[in-house]
Design an enzyme around this catalytic site. Structure first.
Site, mmCIF file in Angstrom:
data_model
loop_
_atom_site.group_PDB
_atom_site.id
_atom_site.type_symbol
_atom_site.label_atom_id
_atom_site.label_comp_id
_atom_site.label_asym_id
_atom_site.label_seq_id
_atom_site.Cartn_x
_atom_site.Cartn_y
_atom_site.Cartn_z
ATOM 1 N N ASN A 1 -2.406 0.904 6.799
ATOM 2 C CA ASN A 1 -1.409 1.115 5.749
ATOM 3 C C ASN A 1 -0.688 2.452 5.880
ATOM 4 O O ASN A 1 0.523 2.545 5.657
ATOM 5 C CB ASN A 1 -2.051 1.010 4.369
ATOM 6 N N TRP B 1 23.658 1.652 5.589
ATOM 7 C CA TRP B 1 22.604 1.484 6.586
ATOM 8 C C TRP B 1 23.187 1.139 7.954
ATOM 9 O O TRP B 1 24.240 0.514 8.067
ATOM 10 C CB TRP B 1 21.651 0.367 6.175
ATOM 11 N N GLU C 1 -5.600 0.127 -5.185
ATOM 12 C CA GLU C 1 -4.833 -0.609 -4.172
ATOM 13 C C GLU C 1 -4.727 -2.086 -4.542
ATOM 14 O O GLU C 1 -3.684 -2.721 -4.314
ATOM 15 C CB GLU C 1 -5.493 -0.452 -2.803
ATOM 16 N N TRP D 1 16.331 -1.451 5.797
ATOM 17 C CA TRP D 1 14.934 -1.835 5.591
ATOM 18 C C TRP D 1 14.699 -3.334 5.761
ATOM 19 O O TRP D 1 13.591 -3.762 6.100
ATOM 20 C CB TRP D 1 14.459 -1.390 4.203
ATOM 21 N N TRP E 1 -2.054 -2.243 -7.132
ATOM 22 C CA TRP E 1 -0.730 -2.210 -6.491
ATOM 23 C C TRP E 1 -0.346 -3.612 -5.998
ATOM 24 O O TRP E 1 0.809 -4.046 -6.146
ATOM 25 C CB TRP E 1 -0.722 -1.241 -5.310
ATOM 26 N N TRP F 1 8.154 -1.905 1.918
ATOM 27 C CA TRP F 1 9.375 -1.506 2.626
ATOM 28 C C TRP F 1 10.396 -0.872 1.679
ATOM 29 O O TRP F 1 11.030 0.131 2.016
ATOM 30 C CB TRP F 1 9.988 -2.705 3.356
#
Length: 473
Positions: A346, A311, A279, A364, A282, A387
């Site tokens: 998360n 969208w 993590e 988004w 990331w 996102w």
């Protein structure tokens, strides 16, 4: 005189800019710039502003105890920073400026302008890496390019770390007699910047608190992190993200503490502790991407072709999502938790982001902005990366046909509905067997105090797949 410009690195320990500035006997001062208008333009959450300024107050007092004064400047926008810094350097006789590098495009442009303005006064600027374990540009492919895919980045990051290691910079020692410190609450221009905002007691500041949380997590939860991290009703995560975002603790300190706890640095999923380290990797990946692709800071998708997706911008549907009125209990519980505490687990971030983009088909960017406006740990790189991953427009995004089912996600990760009943008070008395699909039970009880599902997930899923397939035509 040397000046240390503090930004999202509000700590004494492992602060490269502060450590390098304190090398030698030359006097050192520190600076923090309050930019309320710019913060609002960047959607910085009020709770994050309060958290950050509370830490500035603590850090100012600690620096004063070491004989290092902390200057505060208020400029409304980044555009005003170069002139304000030049004036301060002239008044204080500053010859060198030290700061840890920013990775966001607006902040980088500000820093370039500051360098140019100070060069006219013969003030040299030193920019160091304080936000990553390995700085952007250090982890490269075999052809010398930065990575755009996580798994090879992770392997290369681990290899680079093994080859060169890293240094934890010690906190500076006293450089003179203690100095007075005026608390921020007594400063009129700080009150004017923040209005009636007050710090949230759920989020105590200070390096001691950050290290306490880290040590508790490493002692009690890190070995089971892979099994417990996805369950919001369980205290299975470190809850360090606000402290990392404000720079109260560094990622290097986290990696070093993990290694000390285990006696080794995990290298693969088979080794305990690796899932949490991954993590952190990331986090590094998204920060490196932000430097590689500046348009990510400009509301652009990582995958350019997805800019053509049709969208929705439906304000009513978006408001229902924001307020936790979707009729899907796990989504509503997550959003109400965010709105109350400024933080979200998360797994829940993935669930609600998938629901907004794949069930409501809303852009988004609206979700990304809303998170930034509410999160105490709001961080552009991590928030944008998350996102875009959920929306299917980002790096390493899941295939467009893999779409979270909010009901089954709730059943899997909050099986007894403990988290849901905590935050959706209308469902506090509902039996666990009905908590994820409560509407029939509520109807039998003659109750209408919880909304019906605003969309049919099965139908919405098909529509989302059609949206992405249209890009292939």
């Amino acid at each position: 005189m040397k000046l240390v410009w503090l930004r999202n690195d509000l700590r004494l320990a492992d602060n490269p800019a502060l450590r390098h500035a304190c090398a030698g006997d030359e006097p050192v001062a520190a600076l923090f710039i309050i930019s309320p208008t710019q913060w609002r333009q960047h959607k910085m959450a009020p709770i994050r502003q309060c958290f950050m300024l509370a830490q500035v107050d603590v850090l100012g007092r600690e620096l004063a105890a070491l004989g290092i004064p902390l200057h505060l400047l208020r400029v409304e926008t980044f555009a005003e920073a170069p002139a304000a810094l030049a004036d301060l350097c002239r008044e204080q006789g500053v010859t060198q400026l030290y700061a840890n590098q920013a990775i966001e495009i607006d902040e980088q442009r500000r820093d370039h302008a500051v360098s140019a303005a100070l060069a006219e006064q013969a003030v040299s600027c030193h920019w160091l890496n304080g936000c990553c374990v390995l700085p952007p540009g250090r982890v490269l492919t075999g052809s010398g390019e930065m990575f755009k895919v996580f798994t090879p980045f992770s392997r290369a990051w681990l290899k680079a770390l093994d080859e060169e290691g890293f240094v934890i910079h010690r906190a500076p020692t006293a450089r003179g007699e203690p100095l007075p410190w005026q608390p921020l609450a007594e400063r009129d221009f700080v009150d004017a910047a923040l209005g009636e905002l007050t710090a949230d007691p759920r989020w105590p500041v200070g390096e001691v608190e950050a290290l306490r949380r880290l040590n508790i997590f490493l002692e009690q939860a890190v070995l089971d992190y892979g099994e417990t991290r996805d369950f919001p009703a369980i205290a299975g995560t470190s809850v360090l993200s606000p402290y990392l975002a404000a720079g109260i603790i560094s990622p290097r300190q986290c990696v070093a503490a993990l290694q000390q706890r285990l006696g080794y640095r995990p290298q693969s999923k088979a080794q305990p502790g690796f899932v949490w380290l991954n993590e952190l990797i990331w986090r590094e990946f998204y920060r490196h991407l932000l430097v590689l692709i500046p348009t990510l800071s400009m509301n652009r998708p990582f995958k350019p072709e997805t800019a053509a997706l049709p969208w929705s911008w439906d304000p009513d549907a978006f408001a229902a999502w924001c307020e936790g009125r979707t009729g899907y209990p796990i989504v509503d519980a997550a959003m109400r938790c965010l709105n109350t505490t400024g933080w979200m687990h998360n797994r829940l971030r993935m669930i609600v982001a998938s629901f907004l983009t794949k069930d409501l088909h809303i852009h988004w960017r609206l979700g990304e902005d809303y998170f930034m406006s509410r999160l105490i740990d709001g961080d552009l790189a991590a928030n944008n990366g998350g996102w875009q991953w959920a929306a299917g427009t980002g790096a390493d995004a899941a295939p467009y046909f893999r779409i979270f089912n909010p009901t089954t996600q709730g059943q899997r990760f909050d099986p007894q509905g403990e988290f849901i009943r905590t935050w959706v008070t209308e469902l506090a008395d509902i039996p666990a067997a009905y908590v994820h699909q409560p509407h029939d039970w509520l109807r039998l009880k003659g109750r209408q105090d919880y909304p019906a599902p605003m969309v049919d997930h099965a139908v919405a899923r098909v529509r989302a797949i059609e949206m992405f397939r249209s890009l292939e035509k």
